[in-house]
Design a protein around this motif. Structure first.
Motif, PDB file in Angstrom:
ATOM      1  N   TYR A  40      35.991  41.668  40.183  1.00  0.00           N
ATOM      2  CA  TYR A  40      37.249  41.646  40.936  1.00  0.00           C
ATOM      3  C   TYR A  40      37.247  40.569  42.011  1.00  0.00           C
ATOM      4  O   TYR A  40      38.213  39.832  42.177  1.00  0.00           O
ATOM      5  CB  TYR A  40      37.488  43.022  41.566  1.00  0.00           C
ATOM      6  CG  TYR A  40      38.785  43.113  42.334  1.00  0.00           C
ATOM      7  CD1 TYR A  40      39.990  43.381  41.679  1.00  0.00           C
ATOM      8  CD2 TYR A  40      38.806  42.921  43.715  1.00  0.00           C
ATOM      9  CE1 TYR A  40      41.180  43.451  42.386  1.00  0.00           C
ATOM     10  CE2 TYR A  40      39.994  42.991  44.426  1.00  0.00           C
ATOM     11  CZ  TYR A  40      41.172  43.268  43.763  1.00  0.00           C
ATOM     12  OH  TYR A  40      42.352  43.331  44.462  1.00  0.00           O
ATOM     13  N   ASP A  41      36.112  40.456  42.756  1.00  0.00           N
ATOM     14  CA  ASP A  41      36.043  39.467  43.834  1.00  0.00           C
ATOM     15  C   ASP A  41      36.194  38.046  43.313  1.00  0.00           C
ATOM     16  O   ASP A  41      36.871  37.207  43.915  1.00  0.00           O
ATOM     17  CB  ASP A  41      34.715  39.602  44.589  1.00  0.00           C
ATOM     18  CG  ASP A  41      34.699  40.831  45.480  1.00  0.00           C
ATOM     19  OD1 ASP A  41      35.780  41.400  45.711  1.00  0.00           O
ATOM     20  OD2 ASP A  41      33.611  41.211  45.945  1.00  0.00           O
ATOM     21  N   GLU A  44      40.093  38.248  40.857  1.00  0.00           N
ATOM     22  CA  GLU A  44      41.350  38.701  41.448  1.00  0.00           C
ATOM     23  C   GLU A  44      41.516  38.231  42.898  1.00  0.00           C
ATOM     24  O   GLU A  44      42.488  37.573  43.243  1.00  0.00           O
ATOM     25  CB  GLU A  44      41.427  40.233  41.378  1.00  0.00           C
ATOM     26  CG  GLU A  44      41.303  40.793  39.970  1.00  0.00           C
ATOM     27  CD  GLU A  44      42.492  40.453  39.101  1.00  0.00           C
ATOM     28  OE1 GLU A  44      43.536  40.059  39.644  1.00  0.00           O
ATOM     29  OE2 GLU A  44      42.363  40.569  37.865  1.00  0.00           O
ATOM     30  N   SER A  45      40.553  38.583  43.735  1.00  0.00           N
ATOM     31  CA  SER A  45      40.716  38.316  45.165  1.00  0.00           C
ATOM     32  C   SER A  45      40.144  36.975  45.613  1.00  0.00           C
ATOM     33  O   SER A  45      40.420  36.531  46.725  1.00  0.00           O
ATOM     34  CB  SER A  45      40.053  39.439  45.980  1.00  0.00           C
ATOM     35  OG  SER A  45      38.666  39.496  45.698  1.00  0.00           O
ATOM     36  N   LYS A  46      39.335  36.321  44.752  1.00  0.00           N
ATOM     37  CA  LYS A  46      38.725  35.027  45.083  1.00  0.00           C
ATOM     38  C   LYS A  46      37.937  35.103  46.394  1.00  0.00           C
ATOM     39  O   LYS A  46      38.035  34.229  47.253  1.00  0.00           O
ATOM     40  CB  LYS A  46      39.793  33.936  45.187  1.00  0.00           C
ATOM     41  CG  LYS A  46      40.632  33.769  43.929  1.00  0.00           C
ATOM     42  CD  LYS A  46      39.820  33.276  42.755  1.00  0.00           C
ATOM     43  CE  LYS A  46      40.676  33.039  41.532  1.00  0.00           C
ATOM     44  NZ  LYS A  46      39.888  32.622  40.345  1.00  0.00           N
ATOM     45  N   LYS A  47      37.146  36.154  46.537  1.00  0.00           N
ATOM     46  CA  LYS A  47      36.294  36.308  47.701  1.00  0.00           C
ATOM     47  C   LYS A  47      34.890  35.833  47.345  1.00  0.00           C
ATOM     48  O   LYS A  47      34.277  36.329  46.407  1.00  0.00           O
ATOM     49  CB  LYS A  47      36.254  37.775  48.159  1.00  0.00           C
ATOM     50  CG  LYS A  47      37.580  38.285  48.707  1.00  0.00           C
ATOM     51  CD  LYS A  47      37.447  39.736  49.142  1.00  0.00           C
ATOM     52  CE  LYS A  47      38.755  40.272  49.707  1.00  0.00           C
ATOM     53  NZ  LYS A  47      38.637  41.702  50.096  1.00  0.00           N
TER      54      LYS A  47
END
Length: 259
Positions: A40-41, A44-47
């Motif tokens: 997800y990081d 989706e969130s580009k963390k």
């Protein structure tokens, strides 16, 4: 106060329930995904930093950032540092990129220009890099551009020496059939796209073989020429020695005759 405790208890129950639903949902997604955990990081969130690991027997493709597509093979682990810098920890990786990016491994640091690249990292052994269409420079012991790899060539980099330099092998033409086989195991592409990529790589691989053949031919010619020059030098040296010996004998005879 009792009402307040009841409200806190109800809120805690809701939070636990929501967390359980979220965990179940993530596990459900992960079961159907080729990765150990849904990234997800990274997606989706580009963390950043974030990491991805594929399951055994699975492969995975994702867009790190516009223009950079990463194909992960079976059991591959990568660490993403930012939108253009990432590290291959273990496994196989194919990089399709339309812009410059940096790739780190335990054995070598690479700067890649737009192109197509195949990498495989073997723990306690080294990293193997094939440049199908692009340009690669390697860094070693803090020195940039320690080695350059042209398209159509492959190289193996092994453990670090005591002085901090990587052990670079000699660049060799990437074997066409073997390279295509490796790509088919790692890349997630439509069949037509894959065949197009394979056809485009064929003349590149052929040209690399021809270049290496010419290199060895030129090398052999230089060795032969050098050998012939050495033979000619030895011949002249022998002639000089023979002439000098002849002159000394003639002088010796003349001196004896005069006496």
């Amino acid at each position: 106060m009792i009402k307040g405790l009841v409200k806190l208890s109800m809120l805690a129950t809701v939070l636990v329930w929501n967390n359980a639903i979220a965990e179940d949902s993530e596990l459900a997604i992960s079961e159907n995904e080729p990765t150990i955990q849904y990234p997800y990081d990274c997606i989706e969130s580009k963390k950043y930093p974030c990491s991805l690991q594929t399951k055994t027997g699975q492969k995975f493709k994702f867009e790190l950032s516009p223009g950079i597509h990463l194909h992960l093979g079976s059991g591959t682990v990568i660490l993403v540092k930012d939108s253009s810098n990432y590290a291959l920890v273990m496994g196989e990786l194919v990089v399709q990129t339309s812009k410059n990016s940096a790739i780190e491994t335990e054995f070598a640091d690479l700067q890649v220009q737009p192109g197509l690249y195949y990498l495989t990292a073997i723990s306690d052994s080294g990293v193997f890099v094939s440049n199908l269409d692009g340009f690669v420079t390697f860094s070693s012991n803090g020195k940039a551009n320690a080695l350059k790899l042209e398209k159509g060539y492959a190289i193996e980099v092994s453990k670090v020496r005591k002085n901090g330099w990587f052990e670079f092998g000699f660049p060799q033409p990437a074997v066409y059939s073997e390279t295509i086989r490796k790509l088919s195991k790692v890349m997630t592409l439509d069949k037509n796209e894959f065949f197009k990529m394979a056809r485009e790589f064929q003349p590149v691989a052929r040209e690399a073989v021809e270049q290496m053949s010419q290199y060895y031919h030129s090398f052999a010619e230089r060795r032969i020429s050098s050998h012939n020059e050495n033979l000619e030098l030895m011949k002249r040296r022998r002639e000089q020695i023979q002439k000098m010996n002849s002159e000394m004998r003639a002088m010796f005879r003349k001196e004896n005759y005069m006496q």
